[in-house]
Design a protein around this motif. Sequence first.
Motif, PDB file in Angstrom:
ATOM      1  N   ALA A  67       0.827  -1.204   0.044  1.00  0.00           N
ATOM      2  CA  ALA A  67      -0.001  -0.012   0.155  1.00  0.00           C
ATOM      3  C   ALA A  67       1.032   1.220  -0.245  1.00  0.00           C
ATOM      4  O   ALA A  67       2.014   1.257   0.638  1.00  0.00           O
ATOM      5  N   GLU A  68       0.255   2.403  -0.623  1.00  0.00           N
ATOM      6  CA  GLU A  68       1.193   3.485  -0.830  1.00  0.00           C
ATOM      7  C   GLU A  68       0.990   4.134   0.547  1.00  0.00           C
ATOM      8  O   GLU A  68       0.142   4.226   1.024  1.00  0.00           O
ATOM      9  N   GLY A  70       1.046   6.936   3.704  1.00  0.00           N
ATOM     10  CA  GLY A  70       0.286   8.139   3.627  1.00  0.00           C
ATOM     11  C   GLY A  70       1.233   9.489   3.854  1.00  0.00           C
ATOM     12  O   GLY A  70       2.536   9.324   4.082  1.00  0.00           O
ATOM     13  N   THR A  71       0.714  10.761   3.620  1.00  0.00           N
ATOM     14  CA  THR A  71       1.515  11.771   3.542  1.00  0.00           C
ATOM     15  C   THR A  71       1.407  12.199   5.135  1.00  0.00           C
ATOM     16  O   THR A  71       0.840  12.133   5.925  1.00  0.00           O
ATOM     17  N   ASP A 113       0.837   4.875   9.415  1.00  0.00           N
ATOM     18  CA  ASP A 113       0.378   5.734   8.030  1.00  0.00           C
ATOM     19  C   ASP A 113       0.877   7.035   8.046  1.00  0.00           C
ATOM     20  O   ASP A 113       0.452   7.861   7.373  1.00  0.00           O
ATOM     21  N   GLN A 135      -3.235  11.005   7.025  1.00  0.00           N
ATOM     22  CA  GLN A 135      -3.671  11.685   5.377  1.00  0.00           C
ATOM     23  C   GLN A 135      -3.221  10.418   4.510  1.00  0.00           C
ATOM     24  O   GLN A 135      -2.148  10.305   3.890  1.00  0.00           O
ATOM     25  N   PRO A 136      -4.285   9.437   4.355  1.00  0.00           N
ATOM     26  CA  PRO A 136      -3.811   8.223   3.451  1.00  0.00           C
ATOM     27  C   PRO A 136      -3.783   8.652   2.072  1.00  0.00           C
ATOM     28  O   PRO A 136      -4.019   9.562   1.815  1.00  0.00           O
ATOM     29  N   SER A 137      -3.105   7.540   1.426  1.00  0.00           N
ATOM     30  CA  SER A 137      -3.511   7.732   0.041  1.00  0.00           C
ATOM     31  C   SER A 137      -4.867   7.654  -0.525  1.00  0.00           C
ATOM     32  O   SER A 137      -5.634   7.237   0.109  1.00  0.00           O
ATOM     33  N   PRO A 138      -5.109   8.241  -1.543  1.00  0.00           N
ATOM     34  CA  PRO A 138      -6.586   8.238  -1.928  1.00  0.00           C
ATOM     35  C   PRO A 138      -7.191   6.776  -2.007  1.00  0.00           C
ATOM     36  O   PRO A 138      -8.564   6.671  -1.604  1.00  0.00           O
ATOM     37  N   GLU A 139      -6.500   5.802  -2.407  1.00  0.00           N
ATOM     38  CA  GLU A 139      -7.000   4.527  -2.530  1.00  0.00           C
ATOM     39  C   GLU A 139      -7.158   3.933  -0.949  1.00  0.00           C
ATOM     40  O   GLU A 139      -8.351   3.374  -0.795  1.00  0.00           O
ATOM     41  N   GLN A 140      -6.441   4.180  -0.110  1.00  0.00           N
ATOM     42  CA  GLN A 140      -6.523   3.570   1.339  1.00  0.00           C
ATOM     43  C   GLN A 140      -7.508   4.454   2.054  1.00  0.00           C
ATOM     44  O   GLN A 140      -8.258   3.754   2.861  1.00  0.00           O
ATOM     45  N   THR A 183      -9.420  14.525   2.250  1.00  0.00           N
ATOM     46  CA  THR A 183      -7.966  14.390   2.563  1.00  0.00           C
ATOM     47  C   THR A 183      -7.460  13.554   3.843  1.00  0.00           C
ATOM     48  O   THR A 183      -6.755  12.670   3.579  1.00  0.00           O
TER      49      THR A 183
END
Length: 212
Positions: A67-68, A70-71, A113, A135-140, A183
């Motif tokens: 999984a990508e 998060g920011t 994350d 702030q997860p990736s959009p998919e997560q 977001t």
Amino acid sequence: MPLASTAAGRARLRPVLTVGSLALLAVIGLSGCAAEASPSPDPSTSASAEPTAAPSTEPTAEPTETAEPGTPIALSCEELLTPQDVYDFNPNVSTDPGFAPAEGSLAAAAVADNGIACGYLHQTSGELMTFAVSQPSPEQLTLALNAAATASQPVPTYGAPPAVTGFFRVVGGAGEVQVFTPTFWLTASSTMFFEPGDADTLVRAALSHLPQ
């Protein structure tokens, strides 16, 4: 002995010898047939099971996609909920200096994350309250929102979708809050939250401090 008698005896013996000779020849002939062995199969042509070839390599599982991440969240706990925000909620609640998110909790998921998790302690009852944001990736973020929608009840008082989508449920005697913006993923948990409205002022305060 008279000569005639001798000649007659020989004449009688001749047929007997002839019959005996024939019988002996027959026995010899039969013995020869029985002694002949049938031809044995050629060992080179006998059927044998071919060994099954072993697979050269073991099958391996396909690698799972990671999984990508998060920011990272730049806020501190005192910026997410100010001391005044906490005091307005309950004067007996303050920051828990020894707080560490429980394994498997929503707060731990936020920290994993690149988010933050904050703990607050009721000085009289010892009850714990946690707030976390990531702030997860959009998919997560979409996966988390869908999971919350499946397991929890929607709470319109936290905000209006799609700007704010809120959920609440009780797990193990503690109220669990999940709030999503386009977001951020904000979560909270405490035995002090008996119903969605118990966390309302804190949720709104935390949302107002998130970066726009």
